[in-house]
Design an enzyme around this catalytic site. Sequence first.
Site, PDB file in Angstrom:
ATOM      1  N   PHE A  24       0.859  -1.183   0.000  1.00 36.34           N
ATOM      2  CA  PHE A  24       0.000   0.000   0.000  1.00 36.34           C
ATOM      3  C   PHE A  24       0.895   1.234   0.000  1.00 36.34           C
ATOM      4  O   PHE A  24       1.720   1.403   0.899  1.00 36.34           O
ATOM      5  CB  PHE A  24      -0.934   0.032   1.212  1.00 36.34           C
ATOM      6  CG  PHE A  24      -1.855   1.234   1.186  1.00 36.34           C
ATOM      7  CD1 PHE A  24      -3.015   1.197   0.423  1.00 36.34           C
ATOM      8  CD2 PHE A  24      -1.550   2.379   1.883  1.00 36.34           C
ATOM      9  CE1 PHE A  24      -3.848   2.306   0.367  1.00 36.34           C
ATOM     10  CE2 PHE A  24      -2.376   3.487   1.835  1.00 36.34           C
ATOM     11  CZ  PHE A  24      -3.537   3.452   1.075  1.00 36.34           C
ATOM     12  N   ASP A  36       9.336   2.792   1.442  1.00 36.75           N
ATOM     13  CA  ASP A  36       8.168   3.498   1.963  1.00 36.75           C
ATOM     14  C   ASP A  36       8.106   3.273   3.473  1.00 36.75           C
ATOM     15  O   ASP A  36       7.747   2.201   3.933  1.00 36.75           O
ATOM     16  CB  ASP A  36       6.915   2.962   1.264  1.00 36.75           C
ATOM     17  CG  ASP A  36       5.622   3.593   1.756  1.00 36.75           C
ATOM     18  OD1 ASP A  36       5.613   4.192   2.844  1.00 36.75           O
ATOM     19  OD2 ASP A  36       4.598   3.446   1.057  1.00 36.75           O
ATOM     20  N   LYS A  61       2.858  10.012   8.487  1.00 37.54           N
ATOM     21  CA  LYS A  61       2.189   9.548   9.705  1.00 37.54           C
ATOM     22  C   LYS A  61       2.811  10.063  11.003  1.00 37.54           C
ATOM     23  O   LYS A  61       2.444  11.113  11.497  1.00 37.54           O
ATOM     24  CB  LYS A  61       2.081   8.026   9.689  1.00 37.54           C
ATOM     25  CG  LYS A  61       1.069   7.504   8.652  1.00 37.54           C
ATOM     26  CD  LYS A  61       0.786   6.044   8.811  1.00 37.54           C
ATOM     27  CE  LYS A  61      -0.189   5.503   7.769  1.00 37.54           C
ATOM     28  NZ  LYS A  61      -1.552   6.033   7.917  1.00 37.54           N
TER      29      LYS A  61
END
Length: 385
Positions: A122, A207, A236
């Site tokens: 993702f 990532d 995040k």
Amino acid sequence: MTHLFPTYARYDVEIKDAKGAVAVDQNGKEYLDFISGIAVCNLGHCDEDVKKAVKQQLDKVWHVSNLFQSSIQEETARLLTENSSGDAVFFCNSGAEANEAAIKLARKHTGKSKILTFRQSFHGRTFATMSATGQSKIHDGFGPLLPSFEYLPYNDSEALEQIAGDDYAAIMLEVIQGEGGVVPAEQTFMNAVKKACTRLGALLIIDEVQTGIGRTGKPFAYQHYGADPDIITSAKGLANGFPAGAMIGKKELVSSFQPGSHGTTFGGNPLAMAAAKATLEKIFDPAFLEDVNRKAEKMTDLLKNVLSGAEEVEDIRGKGFMIGIQLKQEAAPLIAELRLNGLLALPAGPTVIRLLPPLTVTDEEMSAAADIIGKSLRETAGSLS
């Protein structure tokens, strides 16, 4: 009626107040928050040092645009480069934006177009990052994807060895697949990724949107593997709840991102940078990370103890405070029971419970959470089996 697009399957809970690892809903019910805004509030809710830094910045300037010099961006970037393999930072607003920047930089620097990613990955919901994501449920309904992405099975070194060609700009991966089920990379696979990058003349993009900023007990999760990425993406946990993202790259890539090549209106906003700088100064402290590792090990031991012998549980995996409980059945009923019993958790795919507590969680809160998980599993055992 609602004035919002129904893009989220929201719980029937509104958090009205929160501090540390404790959240309080609209009815005054308290929860242990082991979601942390999906690995965002790594210092817990309303951290006093982050709050102080933002308040101080609030009284100075909120926004002036990236046409002006920014010492707070420079100071925050230094904290990221000193704790990673990168040399320069581009600030943006989210993980998807950071991954967009990484994709653009890799293609521009190499002059190539193809990017290898992995199934069940993702990387975001913009068109490029959705195309990079190896999950059909993210793709469905949006028509043809960008054609330059190819997906391989995750943790499959042999599949990597079969790839050949001279048009690969990058290999892009999460070293722990988050949305894909909390699946850590195997060391042999990471070694194969490095060899493939060398053989293909491709950059390595890691990532770290969910795994970074202390979540796994190191500044970035790739550091568990001895990897040496060309580009790292972060978001995040970067600013403990303020919208902030970052792409970190090696010095040899800087010439490919000159004025006019990429940009953002709000990226590097002074308020977000104040929050990020205060967050990184705390989390990147070696003593803080040492305590994260101690507590994460204890949390895993607590889970193994309370779930020992539970037929419904297949595996407990992850690194640091990124923990997945693999079930034999759907996770949704147990997640709902956890919420009723005062613990907030979330899924990672249909059969995995994902635990992402604040890195500041206390030993007592961890013990309480483990007890709730054990109790909830016993209460839902019939429906799960």
